[in-house]
Design an enzyme around this catalytic site. Structure first.
Site, PDB file in Angstrom:
ATOM      1  N   TRP A  80     -14.976   3.513  13.001  1.00  0.00           N
ATOM      2  CA  TRP A  80     -13.595   3.504  12.498  1.00  0.00           C
ATOM      3  C   TRP A  80     -13.090   4.912  12.692  1.00  0.00           C
ATOM      4  CZ3 TRP A  80     -10.662   5.974   8.719  1.00  0.00           C
ATOM      5  CH2 TRP A  80      -9.447   5.360   8.402  1.00  0.00           C
ATOM      6  N   LYS A  91      -1.244  -7.785   1.376  1.00  0.00           N
ATOM      7  CA  LYS A  91      -1.898  -8.778   2.247  1.00  0.00           C
ATOM      8  C   LYS A  91      -1.054  -8.985   3.501  1.00  0.00           C
ATOM      9  CE  LYS A  91      -4.796  -8.938   0.980  1.00  0.00           C
ATOM     10  NZ  LYS A  91      -5.987  -8.385   0.585  1.00  0.00           N
ATOM     11  N   CYS A 114     -17.456   3.322   9.439  1.00  0.00           N
ATOM     12  CA  CYS A 114     -18.426   3.498  10.506  1.00  0.00           C
ATOM     13  C   CYS A 114     -19.767   2.958  10.022  1.00  0.00           C
ATOM     14  CB  CYS A 114     -18.621   4.948  10.939  1.00  0.00           C
ATOM     15  SG  CYS A 114     -17.168   5.678  11.662  1.00  0.00           S
ATOM     16  N   GLU A 158      -0.043  -7.083  -4.390  1.00  0.00           N
ATOM     17  CA  GLU A 158      -1.119  -7.628  -3.564  1.00  0.00           C
ATOM     18  C   GLU A 158      -0.524  -8.531  -2.474  1.00  0.00           C
ATOM     19  OE1 GLU A 158      -4.091  -6.984  -3.043  1.00  0.00           O
ATOM     20  OE2 GLU A 158      -5.034  -8.761  -2.196  1.00  0.00           O
ATOM     21  N   ARG A 218     -17.370  -2.259   8.792  1.00  0.00           N
ATOM     22  CA  ARG A 218     -17.178  -0.836   8.502  1.00  0.00           C
ATOM     23  C   ARG A 218     -16.316  -0.145   9.544  1.00  0.00           C
ATOM     24  NH1 ARG A 218     -21.250   0.275   4.773  1.00  0.00           N
ATOM     25  NH2 ARG A 218     -20.936   2.504   5.000  1.00  0.00           N
ATOM     26  N   HIS A 263      17.727  -1.058  -9.482  1.00  0.00           N
ATOM     27  CA  HIS A 263      17.743   0.410  -9.524  1.00  0.00           C
ATOM     28  C   HIS A 263      17.544   1.017  -8.140  1.00  0.00           C
ATOM     29  CE1 HIS A 263      17.971   0.331 -13.831  1.00  0.00           C
ATOM     30  NE2 HIS A 263      16.897  -0.450 -13.907  1.00  0.00           N
ATOM     31  N   ASN A 316     -21.918   8.763  10.255  1.00  0.00           N
ATOM     32  CA  ASN A 316     -20.919   8.158   9.364  1.00  0.00           C
ATOM     33  C   ASN A 316     -20.555   9.215   8.341  1.00  0.00           C
ATOM     34  OD1 ASN A 316     -19.423   6.575   7.576  1.00  0.00           O
ATOM     35  ND2 ASN A 316     -21.259   5.806   6.542  1.00  0.00           N
ATOM     36  N   GLY A 317     -19.249   9.511   8.217  1.00  0.00           N
ATOM     37  CA  GLY A 317     -18.812  10.534   7.269  1.00  0.00           C
ATOM     38  C   GLY A 317     -17.825  11.471   7.934  1.00  0.00           C
ATOM     39  N   LYS A 328     -13.231  -2.394   6.294  1.00  0.00           N
ATOM     40  CA  LYS A 328     -13.443  -3.015   5.000  1.00  0.00           C
ATOM     41  C   LYS A 328     -14.009  -2.032   3.980  1.00  0.00           C
ATOM     42  CE  LYS A 328     -14.601  -7.248   2.899  1.00  0.00           C
ATOM     43  NZ  LYS A 328     -13.195  -7.396   2.566  1.00  0.00           N
ATOM     44  N   GLU A 381      -1.274  -5.925   5.777  1.00  0.00           N
ATOM     45  CA  GLU A 381      -2.592  -5.803   6.418  1.00  0.00           C
ATOM     46  C   GLU A 381      -2.742  -6.785   7.578  1.00  0.00           C
ATOM     47  OE1 GLU A 381      -5.935  -4.627   3.143  1.00  0.00           O
ATOM     48  OE2 GLU A 381      -4.957  -6.535   2.811  1.00  0.00           O
TER      49      GLU A 381
HETATM   50  C1  G6P Z   1     -10.221  -1.007   2.074  1.00  0.00           C
HETATM   51  C2  G6P Z   1     -10.186  -2.497   2.267  1.00  0.00           C
HETATM   52  C3  G6P Z   1      -9.384  -3.139   1.145  1.00  0.00           C
HETATM   53  C4  G6P Z   1      -9.969  -2.758  -0.202  1.00  0.00           C
HETATM   54  C5  G6P Z   1     -10.040  -1.235  -0.368  1.00  0.00           C
HETATM   55  C6  G6P Z   1     -10.864  -0.841  -1.571  1.00  0.00           C
HETATM   56  O1  G6P Z   1      -8.968  -0.461   2.284  1.00  0.00           O
HETATM   57  O2  G6P Z   1      -9.650  -2.820   3.523  1.00  0.00           O
HETATM   58  O3  G6P Z   1      -9.426  -4.550   1.283  1.00  0.00           O
HETATM   59  O4  G6P Z   1      -9.192  -3.293  -1.216  1.00  0.00           O
HETATM   60  O5  G6P Z   1     -10.689  -0.648   0.774  1.00  0.00           O
HETATM   61  O6  G6P Z   1     -12.197  -1.182  -1.319  1.00  0.00           O
HETATM   62  P1  G6P Z   1     -13.274  -1.533  -2.407  1.00  0.00           P
HETATM   63  O7  G6P Z   1     -14.495  -1.880  -1.613  1.00  0.00           O
HETATM   64  O8  G6P Z   1     -13.469  -0.278  -3.220  1.00  0.00           O
HETATM   65  O9  G6P Z   1     -12.759  -2.655  -3.215  1.00  0.00           O
END
Ligand code: G6P
Length: 596
Positions: free
Chosen positions: A72, A473, A2, A469, A27, A492, A96-97, A591, A476
């Site tokens: 968000w 990706k 947010c 990763e 955000r 396994h 926000n929070g 993000k 996401e």
């Molecule tokens: C969110 C983002 C990810 C990121 C993660 C950690 O989930 O969408 O892309 O890797 O937070 O964020 P940071 O800012 O701590 O790397």
């Protein structure tokens, strides 16, 4: 998560508020809203982002003071009634929070005959403030009183219908900055939102309150006394990757990796490590999401260069585990945003136990960057796509650079190793640029994954970590089911998932135990799986008879790893494009994650 903004100006603020909100959309982007006052008192909210909101506010809003929010969703679905600002009895609030005791507060208020429109935790805040106002408190005192009843984390901005020339701000646990410019006093979750309007900004501390008015910004500490905070220049809008040519910011940011890597390397090469950190006997890396995978991918380098054990801990788990800390532990926090709530929680915990903290952070005005004993920055530049791309590869590079610097300080790096690692690091930017040129092949892989509706990523050593990763990706951006396993673990259990045509992406190269991964690829093939190999030149001949598809990547050793990262990013972007998903703003994500 947010984003909040607020402004008091000499002229109508609505459009400036929405423009600033646009820079906070990373955000959250479920809904957006503004409230403006003086003259009049108007509130407008929309589902979606600030483009929709700008369309609504047009030029019609006259107020000279206002607040805004981009959301968000935590409590309550993305619906207009849950969008901020929340208003009660002439008090509008953006938050926000998370208010942890909202249930009890709301119950008490409902028993009192008050009504609620939303399902949010935030809506209790204007109710509390309005009650204090009714009892005679001035705006600032009313906010202070309300805050004593709130448990949890908040950054709030408050607008009053009957005092339409000011905005009151409060902070506890969630980041927020106040800022000043010519004829404007403002507040925002991130100062870059205000770069066009303000000259300097100050980060509020927990317990602070601030008042924005035509006279500027006044800050009060927890004790109610005037407080001095550190004012810094608002940097001009950072150069941002332009989405135009590439179709999305995310794709543009993948293309920007060579520059980002060079900038990061230039900033870190030759940096020395302070003695308190060089004395480390054990390292613990703590992070979330892609930042965790960046660290796990390069851990072998950190351990080899420093001769120190390097533990990896997911922040949300580590902060609640009460793990014993051995003497000489140094904490390394890795974060793009520098404000992820769980990683920040670990920072507090480590500080309380006097553990020296290194922060590998991209946003350098963040609290994490400011609070660390050693800031070890990534210089990826602003990343607008929600999914991490250039910040991820820059984190890998920065962590290897940290390992090298620490190893040099500890005397565990020989001159031969130094030369070899420096040579590898110097080649990474070019490797990423060359990997990007294979885009057509990644696109074809993406089309297959979309057709099959799933993907499995496997590898060994650092490629096993990187596989996570790759799967993240893809999840996401495309929302496809994607899993990652260390290739040796396949037998396994996960191998039971393989059916005729299951796409399995095998990452293999020199230094990634390619021979063993080849055997695992054979096992997949024997069960009807469709093997897609992302390999280096040295492994290509061995994989050719086994792989259904093979992409030979540029680079060797460390370079292969970075090329594989680019490959996975491009596969994910293309899967999203095929599925017509919004590449930069995947559903449900944000993000910057400032809630636990
Ligand atoms: C969110 C983002 C990810 C990121 C993660 C950690 O989930 O969408 O892309 O890797 O937070 O964020 P940071 O800012 O701590 O790397």
């Amino acid at each position: 998560m947010c984003g909040i903004v607020g402004m008091v100006n000499g002229h109508p603020v609505a459009r400036d508020l929405v423009t600033a909100l646009g820079r906070l959309e990373y955000r959250g982007y479920d809904s957006a809203g503004v409230a403006v006052a003086g003259p009049g008192f108007e509130v407008h909210k929309v589902i979606g982002g600030t483009t929709e909101l700008m369309g609504k506010v047009g030029n019609g809003f006259a107020g000279h003071a206002g607040i805004g929010h981009t959301r968000w969703a935590t409590h309550g679905r993305a619906e207009v009634r849950n969008a901020h600002p929340h208003v009660w009895d002439g008090v509008a609030v953006v938050h926000n929070g998370i208010i942890e005791n909202y249930h009890d507060l709301r119950g008490r208020m409902i028993a009192n005959g008050e009504t609620f429109e939303s399902d949010t935790d935030s809506e209790v805040i204007p109710h509390l403030i309005a009650a204090a106002r009714k009892a005679g408190a001035a705006p600032m005192d009313a906010v202070r009183e309300a805050c004593t009843e709130l448990h949890g984390a908040y950054a709030i901005a408050v607008l009053f219908q009957d005092v339409p020339d000011r905005v009151v701000v409060a902070r506890q646990g969630s980041p927020v900055m106040v800022a000043r410019g010519r004829n404007v006093a403002a507040v925002a979750s991130d100062p870059s939102a205000l770069s066009a309007l303000c000259d300097d900004y100050a980060a509020l501390e927990d317990g602070d309150l601030a008042e924005l008015s035509n006279h500027g910004v006044t800050i009060f500490g927890r004790d109610g006394q005037l407080a001095q905070r550190c004012w810094q220049k608002v940097e001009g809008a950072e150069e941002e990757a332009a989405a135009g040519l590439f179709g999305s910011f995310t794709r543009a940011e993948i293309a920007a990796q060579p520059v980002a890597l060079r900038n990061t390397d230039a900033a870190l090469a030759g940096r020395a490590i302070p003695q308190a950190i060089a004395d480390a006997e054990r390292l613990v890396v703590v992070a979330c999401g892609s930042s965790m995978y960046a660290a796990s991918t390069v851990r072998p380098w950190i351990e080899k260069l420093t001769g120190l054990p390097c533990d990896l801990e997911i922040a949300s788990e580590y902060r609640t585990r009460e793990a014993p800390l051995s003497r000489g532990t140094v904490g390394i926090l890795v974060s793009q945003s520098g404000e992820t709530a769980d990683t920040m929680g670990v920072m507090e915990m480590l500080k309380a136990r006097n553990v020296p903290i290194v922060a590998v952070v991209n946003v350098q005005h963040s609290q994490m960057a400011r609070g660390a004993d050693l800031l070890w920055p990534t210089m990826a530049g602003k990343e607008q796509g929600v999914a991490a791309t250039k910040s991820f590869t820059c984190q890998m590079l920065a962590l290897i650079r940290f390992g090298l610097a620490l190893g040099l300080a500890r005397g565990t790096v020989t001159s031969g190793t130094l030369v070899a690692v420096e040579r590898e690091l110097a080649g990474l930017a070019v490797v990423c640029a060359r990997a990007e040129m294979l885009e057509g092949q990644f696109e074809a892989v993406a089309e297959r994954l979309v057709r099959e509706g799933e993907a499995l990523f496997i590898g060994r050593g650092s490629a096993a970590a990187l596989a996570n990763e790759g799967a993240l990706k893809l999840k996401e951006l495309s929302y496809l089911r994607a899993e990652a396993y260390a290739a040796g673990e396949l037998k396994h259990g996960p191998i039971a998932m393989i059916r005729e045509g299951s796409p399995v992406i095998v990452c293999a190269g020199a230094g990634q135990h390619a021979g063993k991964s080849l055997a695992n690829a054979e096992e997949v093939r024997a069960r009807g799986g469709y093997v897609i190999a992302l390999v280096d030149d040295a492994s290509a001949a061995a994989f050719a008879p086994v792989a259904d598809e093979m992409i030979v990547l540029p680079g060797a050793g460390l370079g292969t790893l970075f090329a594989q990262a680019v490959a996975m990013q491009l596969i994910a972007v293309h899967a999203a494009v095929v599925l017509r998903h919004p590449v930069d703003r995947p559903r449900n994500l944000a993000k910057s994650v400032t809630v636990e």
